[in-house]
Design an enzyme around this catalytic site. Structure first.
Site, PDB file in Angstrom:
ATOM      1  N   CYS A   1     -41.553 -29.639  -6.320  1.00 36.58           N
ATOM      2  CA  CYS A   1     -40.641 -28.841  -6.835  1.00 36.58           C
ATOM      3  C   CYS A   1     -40.232 -27.790  -5.749  1.00 36.58           C
ATOM      4  O   CYS A   1     -39.052 -27.239  -6.075  1.00 36.58           O
ATOM      5  CB  CYS A   1     -41.068 -28.367  -8.143  1.00 36.58           C
ATOM      6  SG  CYS A   1     -42.660 -27.424  -8.007  1.00 36.58           S
TER       7      CYS A   1
ATOM      8  N   GLY B   1     -43.190 -11.753 -30.458  1.00 34.98           N
ATOM      9  CA  GLY B   1     -42.076 -11.466 -29.501  1.00 34.98           C
ATOM     10  C   GLY B   1     -42.137 -12.914 -28.635  1.00 34.98           C
ATOM     11  O   GLY B   1     -43.209 -13.537 -28.822  1.00 34.98           O
TER      12      GLY B   1
ATOM     13  N   GLY C   1     -40.663 -13.076 -25.527  1.00 33.46           N
ATOM     14  CA  GLY C   1     -40.568 -12.694 -24.044  1.00 33.46           C
ATOM     15  C   GLY C   1     -41.255 -13.937 -23.226  1.00 33.46           C
ATOM     16  O   GLY C   1     -41.771 -14.873 -23.470  1.00 33.46           O
TER      17      GLY C   1
END
Length: 429
Positions: free
Chosen positions: A53, A193, A195
């Site tokens: 990658c 959350g 995030g």
């Protein structure tokens, strides 16, 4: 035979400009096409293309370096869609010993974004397998890659370069696992959350085998979308109290400007679940969880500072192990070069001996009609005498040539010797 050079041309996250978020990479299919194309080139004897990658590298053995570099660059432009200009600015090229050292450092994960990551070894092994299937590997690159894989194995087994988590998410998982005696499969994780850091941590927990995962978010659709991605249920904020009472691991990463949980809520949750401890991990900036939560009995609270401290300690430890890994790489590069120099020396010694033996036996044949009376025993003695003269004459050059091979300056000696004795060109290039 012209002199063959080992060349590598590559692109990696180190050289690609910041404004380009991704390193131009090639698929395995494209890598195969590159190798097939290079194997058909006049100047290229052997080729391997590696694609991961964040790096794309092509290794070739060639007798014309500049042609080979152009051909590789052209192949990379076609395979990655990068422009010629951009490739010129971002590519790196190494030859011979530097190329060998580079490959050995790559497989030892010393050139990685995260030093010590273990994926690279498998990726190099796969690239080598693909090259062998394509038929683009010859004797030197075959040995080079086998040697590299062995180097990677030594670094893994003789150093702890991969020990200790070096990302906040993986440290959070370590702390979550450490915070309870239960098996991870019996535990319930709650992510508050959606995030990026929180999502990464939740995904790492799922991968580590946590039993259940609930994602709680102000916007319930966001919670459900993330939960379906990593495997779990999505809920809205009004269901938080019930979820908290059932959670063994809580990870909070909202972008709220103030604390979203305090001592009171957590104490209430703990009363609903006597005897079950809870680990809370706060990765939000500013903080989501009030520090006084840690006063609640049965609760362990970690914040982002704790996590980053652990990351720092582990990173320092990996750097120390990396120094030991570099020593292994240096030793292995030298071992590979001795093998390679031995390649040039051995055929020369062999052809020198063949040359001398031809002279010796044809001289004995020529003398055959001259002997007036020569017993079988005397014939054997003549054989022995002439053999011994040849061996004594060749002993010193042979020993010195082998020594030169170890010191790495045999190539010049080999060429001189071949020239002075009129031996044919170095066999097999």
């Amino acid at each position: 035979g012209a002199h063959m050079t080992l060349v590598i041309v590559g692109l990696s996250y180190r050289t690609v400009p910041i404004q380009r978020p991704d390193t131009p990479s090639i698929t395995h299919t494209a890598a195969r096409a590159v190798m097939r194309r290079l194997a058909g080139e006049e100047s290229v004897a052997e080729a391997v293309a590696i694609s991961t990658c964040n790096r794309t590298e092509v290794y070739v053995r060639t007798d014309d370096v500049s042609v080979a570099e152009d051909v590789i660059s052209q192949a990379l432009v076609e395979a990655t869609g990068i422009s010629h200009g951009e490739l010129e600015c971002t590519r790196y090229a190494y030859r011979d010993q530097r190329a060998v050292t580079h490959l050995f450092r790559v497989i030892a994960s010393l050139d990685a974004m995260v030093i010590g990551e273990s994926e690279i070894q498998g990726q190099v092994r796969d690239a080598f397998e693909r090259a062998r299937e394509e038929g683009s590997v010859g004797p030197v690159i075959d040995q080079l890659f086998r040697h590299a894989i062995e180097t990677g194995r030594r670094v893994r087994t003789e150093t702890s370069i991969g020990a200790g988590s070096v990302s906040v998410a993986s440290v959070a998982v370590d702390l979550a696992i450490a915070g309870s005696s239960d098996d991870l499969a019996d535990r319930h994780a709650l992510l508050i959350g959606a995030g990026e850091m929180g999502a990464a941590t939740a995904a790492a927990l799922v991968q580590a085998g946590v039993g259940r995962l609930t994602v709680c978010n102000r916007t319930v659709s966001t919670a459900r979308a993330l939960a379906s991605q990593i495997g779990g249920a999505g809920i809205a904020f009004d269901e938080l109290d019930a979820a908290l009472a059932d959670a063994d691991i809580v990870i909070s990463s909202t972008d709220a400007p103030h604390h979203i949980l305090g001592h009171g809520e957590v104490e209430r949750a703990m009363r609903a679940r006597p005897g079950r401890p809870m680990v809370l991990i706060d990765i939000a900036v500013p903080r989501d969880l009030s520090p006084d939560i840690s006063d609640v009995p049965g609760v362990v609270l970690h914040d982002i500072d704790d996590l980053e401290r652990v990351v720092e300690v582990n990173r320092t430890e990996r750097m120390r192990e990396a120094l030991r890994a570099e020593e292994i790489v240096v030793a292995e590069v030298e071992r590979f070069q001795n093998w390679q120099t031995g390649l040039t020396v051995t055929p020369t010694i062999a052809s020198l001996r063949t040359h001398a033996e031809e002279i010796r036996s044809s001289e004995i044949k020529r003398m055959n009609g001259w002997w007036e009376s020569l017993s079988q025993d005397d014939r054997a003695r003549v054989e022995q005498l002439t053999n011994s003269i040849v061996n004594k004459l060749l002993h010193e050059p042979t020993v010195r040539l082998r020594d030169a091979a170890v010191d790495g300056d045999a190539v010049d000696h080999v060429e001189t010797l071949r020239h002075l004795f009129g031996l044919e060109a170095v066999p097999g290039k």
